[in-house]
Design an enzyme around this catalytic site. Structure first.
Site, mmCIF file in Angstrom:
data_model
loop_
_atom_site.group_PDB
_atom_site.id
_atom_site.type_symbol
_atom_site.label_atom_id
_atom_site.label_comp_id
_atom_site.label_asym_id
_atom_site.label_seq_id
_atom_site.Cartn_x
_atom_site.Cartn_y
_atom_site.Cartn_z
ATOM 1 C CG HIS A 131 -40.888 30.205 10.154
ATOM 2 N ND1 HIS A 131 -39.631 29.780 9.815
ATOM 3 C CD2 HIS A 131 -41.716 29.731 9.172
ATOM 4 C CE1 HIS A 131 -39.707 29.065 8.695
ATOM 5 N NE2 HIS A 131 -40.948 29.021 8.296
ATOM 6 N NE ARG A 171 -32.586 32.808 -0.384
ATOM 7 C CZ ARG A 171 -33.391 32.090 -1.149
ATOM 8 N NH1 ARG A 171 -34.579 31.722 -0.682
ATOM 9 N NH2 ARG A 171 -33.037 31.728 -2.352
ATOM 10 C CB SER A 225 -37.956 32.604 -1.644
ATOM 11 O OG SER A 225 -38.211 31.271 -1.337
ATOM 12 C CE1 TYR A 268 -31.249 29.227 0.262
ATOM 13 C CE2 TYR A 268 -29.696 30.384 -1.144
ATOM 14 C CZ TYR A 268 -30.717 29.466 -0.988
ATOM 15 O OH TYR A 268 -31.195 28.806 -2.089
ATOM 16 N NE ARG A 308 -38.791 30.155 -5.980
ATOM 17 C CZ ARG A 308 -38.183 31.010 -6.806
ATOM 18 N NH1 ARG A 308 -38.577 31.119 -8.042
ATOM 19 N NH2 ARG A 308 -37.188 31.791 -6.389
ATOM 20 C CE LYS A 309 -34.305 30.485 -11.197
ATOM 21 N NZ LYS A 309 -34.789 31.745 -11.783
ATOM 22 N N GLY A 310 -33.524 27.492 -5.529
ATOM 23 C CA GLY A 310 -32.302 27.283 -4.732
ATOM 24 C C GLY A 310 -31.086 28.056 -5.204
HETATM 25 P P1 A3P Z 1 -36.204 29.639 -3.593
HETATM 26 O O1 A3P Z 1 -37.676 29.853 -3.490
HETATM 27 O O2 A3P Z 1 -35.453 30.907 -3.873
HETATM 28 O O3 A3P Z 1 -35.836 28.559 -4.535
HETATM 29 P P2 A3P Z 1 -37.563 27.716 3.483
HETATM 30 O O4 A3P Z 1 -37.152 26.295 3.628
HETATM 31 O O5 A3P Z 1 -37.107 28.578 4.634
HETATM 32 O O6 A3P Z 1 -38.995 27.822 3.164
HETATM 33 O O7 A3P Z 1 -36.733 28.316 2.269
HETATM 34 C C1 A3P Z 1 -37.015 27.909 0.969
HETATM 35 C C2 A3P Z 1 -35.908 28.368 0.060
HETATM 36 O O8 A3P Z 1 -34.719 27.590 0.294
HETATM 37 C C3 A3P Z 1 -36.292 28.130 -1.411
HETATM 38 O O9 A3P Z 1 -35.686 29.176 -2.158
HETATM 39 C C4 A3P Z 1 -35.626 26.782 -1.661
HETATM 40 O O10 A3P Z 1 -35.441 26.473 -3.019
HETATM 41 C C5 A3P Z 1 -34.308 26.971 -0.921
HETATM 42 N N1 A3P Z 1 -33.629 25.694 -0.638
HETATM 43 C C6 A3P Z 1 -34.168 24.588 -0.098
HETATM 44 N N2 A3P Z 1 -33.240 23.615 -0.006
HETATM 45 C C7 A3P Z 1 -32.095 24.114 -0.514
HETATM 46 C C8 A3P Z 1 -30.778 23.576 -0.698
HETATM 47 N N3 A3P Z 1 -30.483 22.342 -0.354
HETATM 48 N N4 A3P Z 1 -29.843 24.395 -1.249
HETATM 49 C C9 A3P Z 1 -30.143 25.671 -1.595
HETATM 50 N N5 A3P Z 1 -31.362 26.229 -1.446
HETATM 51 C C10 A3P Z 1 -32.334 25.460 -0.906
#
Ligand code: A3P
Length: 301
Positions: A117, A139, A147, A202, A258-260
C-alpha cells in the site's frame, strides 16, 4: 513469509492489538500514519533494502481499493496460466516484513508475488530500476472512504473510527493509515506513461471482470484461454471470495469481504460531505488522466 498457520498468526496479532489503546495503534513515519503493530519503524526502515527483480509481480493499491480482490485474481490467473511456475508469495504487504523476512524475501525463488500500500515514492527504488511490472488498482474516493470507515471499526489493529463525521474529516485531511488518497493518486498519475505500470479501477473490473482479467494477464505476459478467463472470473467474484474467506483470511474474512458493491457511499455521505469530496476531486484530479479513468461523474455524482 511466516511459517506459522494463518489463524495462529491472526490470533497472536489480535491479542497484541487488544493490549493497545486506540491512541497507540497508529504511528507516523516520514509524516505518514501506519499501523504500529504491522508496520513498526524497524520494518519501514528496512523496506528500502528490498531487492526487486524484473520478474516480480507487484500488486499495489491505496487501502480499501480492492487489493485483496486483485490478489485473488492474480493468484487464480497464475494457477490457470499454462506452464504454471512456483511463485513465492510475499503477501499480504511488503511493509509488514521484518528485516529477517526481507532477507528471506531476497532468497525466495522467482517469480515472487509482492503487495504493497506504500505511496509510489516510498516503494523501494529497485522496483523501478529493475522495471518490475506493477498493477495498481484504484477505486472512487467516496466508496474507498466508506470501506475504510468500516475497516477501522472492525480491524483490531486500527483505532476505531470515533464517528462517521470524524473519520470523514480524517480521510479528507490524509490523517489515516497510509496517508492521503489524493497524494497517492497524484503520484501514480505521474507514472501513467510508464510501460511497467498498469492502472485498473475497481469499477471497471466490477462491470466487466472478464475483460479486466484478460488485460491483467496480458500485462504480466500470461496467456489464458477464454475458458480459463471465465474460470478466473467465477472464482474471484465477490460471492466466491467471501465464501472462501475463512480459509484465506481466517477471522478477518468477513471484514475484508464486506459488501463488494459500487455506490455504497450514497447511504453514508451527507450532501455537504458529498460536495466536499467533489471539490477535493476537482481540486486534485479533475483534468488528469487518472481522474478521467476514475470516471468520477458516473460513480460519484
Ligand atoms: P467494501 O468494504 O466496500 O465491501 P481491500 O482488499 O483493498 O482492503 O478492499 C476491500 C474492498 O474490496 C471491500 O469493499 C471488499 O468488499 C471489496 N472486495 C473484496 N473482494 C471483492 C470482489 N471479489 N469483488 C468485489 N469487491 C471485492
Amino acid at each position: 513469509m511466516n511459517s506459522q498457520p494463518l489463524h495462529e498468526q491472526m490470533a497472536a496479532m489480535m491479542k497484541r492489538a487488544a493490549e493497545l489503546s486506540d491512541e497507540e495503534k497508529l504511528h507516523r513515519y516520514n509524516g505518514v500514519l501506519y499501523p504500529k503493530l504491522l508496520c513498526p519503524e524497524l520494518h519501514l526502515k528496512a523496506l528500502g533494502d528490498t531487492k526487486a527483480r524484473p520478474d516480480d509481480i507487484m500488486l499495489t493499491a491505496y487501502p480499501k481499493c480492492g487489493f485483496n480482490w486483485m490478489v485473488g485474481v492474480m493468484k487464480t490467473i497464475i494457477a490457470e496460466a499454462a506452464g504454471t511456475k512456483v511463485v513465492s508469495e510475499i503477501l499480504p504487504l511488503m511493509e509488514f516484513l521484518s528485516p529477517v523476512d526481507i532477507k528471506k524475501f531476497d532468497e525466495a525463488p522467482s517469480p515472487r508475488l509482492v503487495g504493497t500500500h506504500m505511496h509510489p515514492d516510498n516503494i523501494p527504488v529497485s522496483f523501478y530500476t529493475k522495471k518490475t511490472k506493477m498493477l495498481v488498482i484504484f477505486r472512487n474516493p467516496k466508496d474507498t472512504l466508506v470501506s475504510y470507515y468500516h475497516f477501522y471499526n472492525n480491524n483490531p489493529v486500527l483505532p476505531s473510527a470515533k464517528s462517521w463525521d470524524t473519520f470523514f474529516s480524517q480521510f479528507m485531511s490524509g490523517n489515516v493509515s497510509w496517508g492521503s488518497y489524493f497524494d497517492y493518486a497524484l503520484a501514480w498519475e505521474k507514472k501513467m506513461d510508464d510501460p511497467n505500470v498498469k492502472i485498473i479501477t475497481y469499477e471497471e473490473l466490477k462491470q466487466d471482470p472478464s475483460q479486466g482479467i484478460r488485460d491483467i494477464s496480458t500485462f504480466f505476459g500470461l496467456t489464458l484461454t477464454e475458458d480459463q478467463v471465465q474460470r478466473v472470473a467465477e472464482g474471484t467474484s465477490f460471492d466466491a471470495m467471501k465464501k472462501n474467506s475463512a480459509k484465506t483470511h481466517a477471522t478477518m474474512g468477513n471484514v475484508f469481504f464486506r459488501k463488494g458493491t459500487v455506490g455504497d457511499w450514497r447511504s453514508h455521505f451527507t450532501p455537504e460531505q458529498s460536495q466536499e469530496m467533489d471539490d477535493a476531486f476537482n481540486k486534485h484530479l479533475a483534468g488528469t488522466r487518472l481522474g478521467a479513468k476514475l470516471n468520477y461523474q458516473q460513480y460519484c455524482q
